[in-house]
Design a protein around this motif. Structure first.
Motif, PDB file in Angstrom:
ATOM      1  N   PRO A 288       0.841  -1.202   0.000  1.00  0.00           N
ATOM      2  CA  PRO A 288       0.000   0.000   0.000  1.00  0.00           C
ATOM      3  C   PRO A 288       0.879   1.257   0.000  1.00  0.00           C
ATOM      4  O   PRO A 288       2.044   1.218   0.398  1.00  0.00           O
ATOM      5  CB  PRO A 288      -0.793  -0.126   1.301  1.00  0.00           C
ATOM      6  N   ALA A 289       0.312   2.366  -0.471  1.00  0.00           N
ATOM      7  CA  ALA A 289       1.024   3.650  -0.417  1.00  0.00           C
ATOM      8  C   ALA A 289       1.204   4.062   1.035  1.00  0.00           C
ATOM      9  O   ALA A 289       0.325   3.857   1.868  1.00  0.00           O
ATOM     10  CB  ALA A 289       0.250   4.714  -1.187  1.00  0.00           C
ATOM     11  N   GLN A 290       2.352   4.631   1.333  1.00  0.00           N
ATOM     12  CA  GLN A 290       2.643   5.049   2.697  1.00  0.00           C
ATOM     13  C   GLN A 290       2.898   6.556   2.719  1.00  0.00           C
ATOM     14  O   GLN A 290       3.393   7.128   1.745  1.00  0.00           O
ATOM     15  CB  GLN A 290       3.856   4.313   3.252  1.00  0.00           C
ATOM     16  N   THR A 291       2.582   7.180   3.830  1.00  0.00           N
ATOM     17  CA  THR A 291       2.726   8.628   3.990  1.00  0.00           C
ATOM     18  C   THR A 291       3.746   8.907   5.080  1.00  0.00           C
ATOM     19  O   THR A 291       3.689   8.325   6.171  1.00  0.00           O
ATOM     20  CB  THR A 291       1.385   9.282   4.349  1.00  0.00           C
ATOM     21  N   VAL A 292       4.655   9.797   4.763  1.00  0.00           N
ATOM     22  CA  VAL A 292       5.652  10.260   5.728  1.00  0.00           C
ATOM     23  C   VAL A 292       5.305  11.710   6.077  1.00  0.00           C
ATOM     24  O   VAL A 292       5.189  12.560   5.186  1.00  0.00           O
ATOM     25  CB  VAL A 292       7.080  10.180   5.155  1.00  0.00           C
ATOM     26  N   HIS A 293       5.134  11.976   7.361  1.00  0.00           N
ATOM     27  CA  HIS A 293       4.794  13.317   7.822  1.00  0.00           C
ATOM     28  C   HIS A 293       6.099  14.078   8.072  1.00  0.00           C
ATOM     29  O   HIS A 293       6.843  13.750   9.001  1.00  0.00           O
ATOM     30  CB  HIS A 293       3.959  13.244   9.099  1.00  0.00           C
ATOM     31  N   VAL A 294       6.343  15.086   7.248  1.00  0.00           N
ATOM     32  CA  VAL A 294       7.600  15.829   7.295  1.00  0.00           C
ATOM     33  C   VAL A 294       7.315  17.223   7.837  1.00  0.00           C
ATOM     34  O   VAL A 294       6.511  17.968   7.269  1.00  0.00           O
ATOM     35  CB  VAL A 294       8.254  15.926   5.904  1.00  0.00           C
ATOM     36  N   SER A 295       7.952  17.571   8.932  1.00  0.00           N
ATOM     37  CA  SER A 295       7.810  18.902   9.530  1.00  0.00           C
ATOM     38  C   SER A 295       8.931  19.801   9.047  1.00  0.00           C
ATOM     39  O   SER A 295      10.053  19.337   8.787  1.00  0.00           O
ATOM     40  CB  SER A 295       7.842  18.812  11.058  1.00  0.00           C
ATOM     41  N   ALA A 296       8.626  21.081   8.924  1.00  0.00           N
ATOM     42  CA  ALA A 296       9.647  22.051   8.524  1.00  0.00           C
ATOM     43  C   ALA A 296      10.608  22.281   9.681  1.00  0.00           C
ATOM     44  O   ALA A 296      10.263  22.121  10.854  1.00  0.00           O
ATOM     45  CB  ALA A 296       8.999  23.363   8.102  1.00  0.00           C
ATOM     46  N   LEU A 297      11.836  22.632   9.328  1.00  0.00           N
ATOM     47  CA  LEU A 297      12.808  22.972  10.358  1.00  0.00           C
ATOM     48  C   LEU A 297      12.358  24.243  11.068  1.00  0.00           C
ATOM     49  O   LEU A 297      11.771  25.137  10.457  1.00  0.00           O
ATOM     50  CB  LEU A 297      14.187  23.172   9.735  1.00  0.00           C
ATOM     51  N   PRO A 298      12.607  24.352  12.359  1.00  0.00           N
ATOM     52  CA  PRO A 298      12.162  25.554  13.085  1.00  0.00           C
ATOM     53  C   PRO A 298      12.855  26.804  12.572  1.00  0.00           C
ATOM     54  O   PRO A 298      13.950  26.747  12.001  1.00  0.00           O
ATOM     55  CB  PRO A 298      12.537  25.239  14.539  1.00  0.00           C
ATOM     56  N   ALA A 299      12.212  27.930  12.758  1.00  0.00           N
ATOM     57  CA  ALA A 299      12.774  29.210  12.327  1.00  0.00           C
ATOM     58  C   ALA A 299      13.937  29.592  13.239  1.00  0.00           C
ATOM     59  O   ALA A 299      14.167  28.992  14.284  1.00  0.00           O
ATOM     60  CB  ALA A 299      11.696  30.285  12.355  1.00  0.00           C
ATOM     61  N   GLY A 300      14.667  30.606  12.804  1.00  0.00           N
ATOM     62  CA  GLY A 300      15.789  31.093  13.592  1.00  0.00           C
ATOM     63  C   GLY A 300      17.062  30.311  13.376  1.00  0.00           C
ATOM     64  O   GLY A 300      17.895  30.209  14.291  1.00  0.00           O
ATOM     65  N   ALA A 301      17.258  29.762  12.157  1.00  0.00           N
ATOM     66  CA  ALA A 301      18.486  29.027  11.874  1.00  0.00           C
ATOM     67  C   ALA A 301      19.672  29.987  11.881  1.00  0.00           C
ATOM     68  O   ALA A 301      19.574  31.115  11.385  1.00  0.00           O
ATOM     69  CB  ALA A 301      18.377  28.330  10.517  1.00  0.00           C
ATOM     70  N   PRO A 302      20.808  29.587  12.448  1.00  0.00           N
ATOM     71  CA  PRO A 302      21.995  30.455  12.422  1.00  0.00           C
ATOM     72  C   PRO A 302      22.445  30.726  10.993  1.00  0.00           C
ATOM     73  O   PRO A 302      22.107  30.009  10.049  1.00  0.00           O
ATOM     74  CB  PRO A 302      23.039  29.638  13.205  1.00  0.00           C
ATOM     75  N   ALA A 303      23.238  31.798  10.840  1.00  0.00           N
ATOM     76  CA  ALA A 303      23.709  32.187   9.511  1.00  0.00           C
ATOM     77  C   ALA A 303      24.608  31.121   8.907  1.00  0.00           C
ATOM     78  O   ALA A 303      24.706  31.001   7.680  1.00  0.00           O
ATOM     79  CB  ALA A 303      24.446  33.518   9.587  1.00  0.00           C
ATOM     80  N   SER A 304      25.269  30.320   9.742  1.00  0.00           N
ATOM     81  CA  SER A 304      26.183  29.289   9.231  1.00  0.00           C
ATOM     82  C   SER A 304      25.489  27.961   8.986  1.00  0.00           C
ATOM     83  O   SER A 304      26.166  26.956   8.753  1.00  0.00           O
ATOM     84  CB  SER A 304      27.334  29.092  10.224  1.00  0.00           C
ATOM     85  N   PHE A 305      24.151  27.939   9.035  1.00  0.00           N
ATOM     86  CA  PHE A 305      23.426  26.678   8.809  1.00  0.00           C
ATOM     87  C   PHE A 305      23.634  26.216   7.362  1.00  0.00           C
ATOM     88  O   PHE A 305      23.385  26.960   6.422  1.00  0.00           O
ATOM     89  CB  PHE A 305      21.945  26.872   9.083  1.00  0.00           C
ATOM     90  N   GLY A 306      24.130  24.975   7.216  1.00  0.00           N
ATOM     91  CA  GLY A 306      24.437  24.443   5.896  1.00  0.00           C
ATOM     92  C   GLY A 306      23.536  23.318   5.462  1.00  0.00           C
ATOM     93  O   GLY A 306      23.892  22.557   4.573  1.00  0.00           O
ATOM     94  N   GLY A 307      22.363  23.181   6.079  1.00  0.00           N
ATOM     95  CA  GLY A 307      21.419  22.142   5.679  1.00  0.00           C
ATOM     96  C   GLY A 307      21.618  20.820   6.379  1.00  0.00           C
ATOM     97  O   GLY A 307      20.879  19.869   6.120  1.00  0.00           O
ATOM     98  N   GLY A 308      22.588  20.723   7.275  1.00  0.00           N
ATOM     99  CA  GLY A 308      22.838  19.459   7.956  1.00  0.00           C
ATOM    100  C   GLY A 308      21.781  19.153   9.013  1.00  0.00           C
ATOM    101  O   GLY A 308      21.414  20.016   9.802  1.00  0.00           O
ATOM    102  N   VAL A 309      21.300  17.904   9.017  1.00  0.00           N
ATOM    103  CA  VAL A 309      20.335  17.438  10.007  1.00  0.00           C
ATOM    104  C   VAL A 309      20.874  16.134  10.567  1.00  0.00           C
ATOM    105  O   VAL A 309      21.024  15.149   9.836  1.00  0.00           O
ATOM    106  CB  VAL A 309      18.937  17.232   9.383  1.00  0.00           C
TER     107      VAL A 309
END
Length: 874
Positions: A288-309
């Motif tokens: 069956p098709a599956q759904t992944v619930h993806v939340s946005a990253l919180p606001a206020g990311a530092p200026a040096s944020f490079g997309g790493g999670v």
């Protein structure tokens, strides 16, 4: 010594025999309570075991065994003989109850040495009580053998016996958080093969294939209280790239299943030999098709944020910390850890301004799924100036999944020493000169231009060509030109008119003669005085009135003077004086006193007649001048109060301090007072741009540019903001002459074009006068052709000024203010179809408006209807 050597060799031989002999245990890790299963002990080594001992314990019942089997192999390689032996002991067991139990180790002796097997844990599950026991399974890990007993009792494989399952490590994540997806097949049927497999496309995810086995290896696995033979078909690493509910498409595969079919007997003894009891059936299984619930990253990311999670650390080093100018070196930064390592972007490095930095080189050392390992970024650079430099710590911000907040990993500062290079010495007339390698100034970054810190909010920035003052000036220039033309024509006519010239000079001639008579008066020459006085009076009448001597009687002279506006009293005085002169010429002298009285009377009456005959300005001309003065503003408009100026300066202070919303609020309040200035709108656009309100920034830049299309700063910032918009729309190219004309028109402010048109108009009128009144044919020809040229330039400048005025008054353009909005085929949301999507900052042309919707047209010609609340008119 010899005995010791023999004992040592024997001991080593026993140790070698002991070390090489092992006992391997083959058994399922999961079995059902009613299932009979095999336990196989395999003794491997150079020699066969002499004794084997094992008991199943109290948790299992020994159904059958042991069954012993053995094999021996001998090989010779390069004269060396190698012997290997394998002995197996097979038991069939059945569990007595459900649970997890341990099989005891087995014991065997090999050449007198005792060896042991490992203990094995077995999980016993209740299983399907209705499923009949069919004897022991044939071999651990053989799916066909272990699953065939379930398929033999029915004509086809049921859905519970064969299915696909996509297992996700988690289904609630944030953007960038890795998810492991495993596609497994479960079966309890007699499965013989696969075909036409279809795997998901993973829209919205970055995906990497971690495992794609060529040989499908089935292992027993418990699921829902049942035992299945399960195998991994594919394993992926998924990293969501956007927030929201992301759907994973179904997977599909066709399985080939052997099922027993009913035998049709003919009564022949050969039926069992020629007929096959099984047939192959194709069975389609899907997930069956599956759904992944993806939340946005919180606001206020530092200026040096490079997309790493995930969890990361950073290190940095220089390829060399001592070098010379113009030598190359590299800063090597390594980001390592666990998470979305494959998607980590290069950290931002602040190099000294005089360093020439080149493109970053990236090297990855990550696992197959891209979730663990490191990425190395090499920043090549060349210093152009000597000195001691310190590179600031390299910072890399990432989102820590465990802590649910942003973390910043940083390195230490790096020191770099740059010495001056030797340079290139060139010989110039016996001396050596150091040739310096000069470079152009390189842009290190781009941004909008700064605000205007000073402006005159009281200045009138409206278009001159749209005011009545402009046309008053045009009328005055035309009136002056007409007056000059009339005056010069009259002057030329007067110069050609001898009689008129005599009339104009009559008073002067009369006064000159009176001066001569005055000399005679001083000398008391009676006859000469009256002769000269009479000559002055008669000459004045002859020149002033144009009356010949034959008509000069007292009555005619009096009538002529009255006809020229001289009063009767003055005319009488003149005729009386003339009569007195004629009488005195022939009469005896009346004395010096009478002569002086007649002289004074002559001066007085001639002056009075001359004043009466001069023309005064026309009342019509005075009225025209008065009307023109009424049209012209008598004074400047009242300057705005100090309140808008203080608000403007407070906005400048807030903007300089980086408080862009406060600056925008202050300048908006200035606009609310009714003050409108190009510099104010420009500053307001900058504040909104810095506040990341792209739509409002572009609207204010457009409004400022309409007030002065030649402002380079406004146009630069507008182009910079437009480059940030998401929509890229190909514009329909306009006619090349129109493009050239627009560029020329926008090269100067509208009021400059208006002033130029007035100057050229004055020059044109001057050349027209030269053509009309020129004294030579050459001057008249030059005035004609030059006047045509200046007249064309006058109309061109006026057209450019009026062009800018028309553009400023247009209200047929708007800017999309909403982040995302749809454009429909018709107004209203019921029967309309969505045509395309627009984003904030896109400029559109307004065509029509119906209720709450506006018809728009893009620069590429596409049209549609959009909600009026989603756009703002420029």
């Amino acid at each position: 010594m010899k005995k010791l050597y023999i004992s040592l060799m024997a001991l080593l031989g026993c140790v070698a025999a002991f070390a090489q002999a092992t006992i391997r245990v083959d058994v399922h890790s999961i079995v059902e309570l009613s299932e009979r299963f095999n336990v196989v002990f395999v003794v491997e080594g150079e020699h066969s075991p002499s004794d084997f001992q094992w008991e199943p314990g109290e948790d299992f019942t020994l159904v059958w065994g042991p069954q012993k089997g053995s094999s021996t192999s001998i090989s010779m390689v390069n004269g060396k003989t190698t012997r290997s032996s394998q002995t197996s002991y097979t038991y069939i067991l059945q569990a007595r109850r459900a649970g997890t139990f341990t099989l005891p180790p087995a014991t065997a002796r090999v050449k007198g040495n005792e060896i042991h097997s490992r203990s094995v844990e077995i999980q016993v599950v209740p299983g399907d009580a209705s499923k009949p026991s069919s004897g022991a399974s044939q071999g651990a890990g053989n799916p066909s053998a272990s699953g065939s007993s379930g398929a033999q009792s029915s004509a086809q494989s049921s859905g519970e016996d064969l299915f696909l399952r996509l297992v996700l490590s988690r289904n609630k994540v944030v953007v960038g958080e890795p998810v492991t997806a495993t596609l497994k097949i479960y079966n309890r049927a007699n499965l013989s093969g696969f075909e036409n497999a279809k795997f998901p496309s993973f829209n919205g995810f970055w995906s990497a294939e971690v495992e794609a086995p060529q040989n499908i290896n089935f292992q027993r696995e418990q699921l829902g209280g049942q035992i299945y033979n399960a195998a991994v078909l594919r394993r992926w690493t998924l990293i969501p790239q956007k927030s929201g509910d992301l759907t994973i498409d179904p997977s599909e595969i066709i399985c080939l299943v052997n099922v027993r079919r009913q035998r049709t007997r003919t009564g022949s003894l050969l039926d069992d030999f020629f007929e096959n009891d099984f047939m192959t059936v194709r069975q389609r299984v899907t997930t069956p098709a599956q759904t992944v619930h993806v939340s946005a990253l919180p606001a206020g990311a530092p200026a040096s944020f490079g997309g790493g999670v995930g969890s990361f650390r950073v290190s940095a080093r220089l390829s060399k910390d001592t070098l010379k100018t113009h030598d190359a070196a590299s800063l090597i930064v390594t980001v390592s850890g666990k998470g979305n390592v494959s998607l980590v972007s290069a950290p931002k490095i602040a190099f000294p301004p005089d360093f020439e930095v080149y493109d970053v080189k990236t090297t990855s050392a990550v696992d197959k799924g891209g979730t663990s390992g490191s990425k190395t970024f090499e920043y090549p650079f060349i210093p152009r100036s000597p000195g001691e430099f310190t590179l600031s710590p390299v910072q890399y911000a990432y989102y820590d999944i465990a802590a649910r907040r942003y973390q910043v990993a940083a390195t230490d500062s790096l020191h770099l020493s740059v010495a001056r290079s030797a340079g290139v010495a060139a010989s110039v007339e016996g001396s050596e000169t150091l040739i310096v390698d000069r470079k152009g100034v390189k842009n290190l970054g781009e941004d909008i231009r700064f605000i205007r810190t000073k402006t005159d909010l009281g200045a009138d920035e409206s278009f001159l060509v749209g005011k009545s003052l402009y046309w008053v000036i045009v009328a005055l220039l035309a009136a002056v030109a007409a007056g000059l033309w009339l005056g010069l024509r009259k002057l030329a006519a007067r110069r050609a008119d001898v009689s008129g010239s005599r009339k104009r000079q009559a008073t002067r001639q009369a006064l000159r003669r009176l001066s001569q008579a005055g000399d005679f008066l001083k000398k008391d020459l009676y006859t000469a005085f009256y002769e000269e006085l009479h000559r002055a009076l008669v000459g004045f009448v002859t020149d002033k009135l144009g009356m010949d001597m034959a008509r000069q009687t007292q009555e005619n002279i009096a009538e002529a003077l009255k006809g020229r506006g001289v009063s009767e009293e003055v005319a009488g005085r003149f005729t009386a004086l003339l009569e007195a002169c004629e009488f005195a010429r022939y009469a005896p002298s009346e004395g010096h006193e009478a002569m002086n009285a007649h002289y004074e009377e002559a001066l007085s009456v001639i002056t009075a007649i001359d004043a009466s005959m001069k023309k005064t300005p026309s009342a019509a001309v005075a009225a025209l001048v008065g009307a023109l003065l009424l049209v012209v503003p008598l004074g400047a408009e009242a300057a705005p109060a100090d309140y808008p100026d203080s608000l403007f300066l407070s906005g400048v202070t807030a903007y300089t301090a980086g408080d862009y919303p406060a600056a925008a609020g202050a300048w908006e309040e200035v606009l609310s007072t009714g003050v409108r200035s190009k510099d104010l709108l420009y500053n307001l656009g900058n504040a909104y741009f810095k506040s990341e309100q792209l739509g409002k920034a572009i609207v204010n830049y457009e409004r400022a540019l309409r007030m002065d299309p030649s402002d380079a700063d406004v146009r630069y910032n507008l182009d910079f903001a437009r480059a940030m918009t998401q929509d890229r729309i190909d514009e329909v190219p306009e006619f090349i002459l129109e493009t050239w004309g627009r560029k020329l028109c926008y090269s100067l402010p509208g009021n400059v074009w208006a002033v130029l048109s007035l100057v050229l108009l004055a020059l044109t009128l001057s050349l027209v006068l030269l053509f009309l009144l020129g004294g030579s044919e050459r001057s008249r020809r030059w005035g004609f052709f030059s006047g045509i040229v200046t007249l064309i330039l006058t109309f061109l400048c006026w057209d450019f000024a009026h062009w800018q005025l028309s553009d400023a008054r247009l209200k047929n353009a708007a800017v999309v203010m909403r982040g995302v909005t749809s454009v429909q085929s018709a107004p209203g949301a019921d029967a309309a179809k969505t045509l395309f999507i627009l984003h904030e900052g896109t400029k559109v042309k307004l065509m029509d408006e119906v209720s709450l919707y506006s018809q728009i047209e893009l620069s590429d010609g596409r049209q549609g209807w959009i909600k009026s609340a989603d756009i703002e008119v420029i």
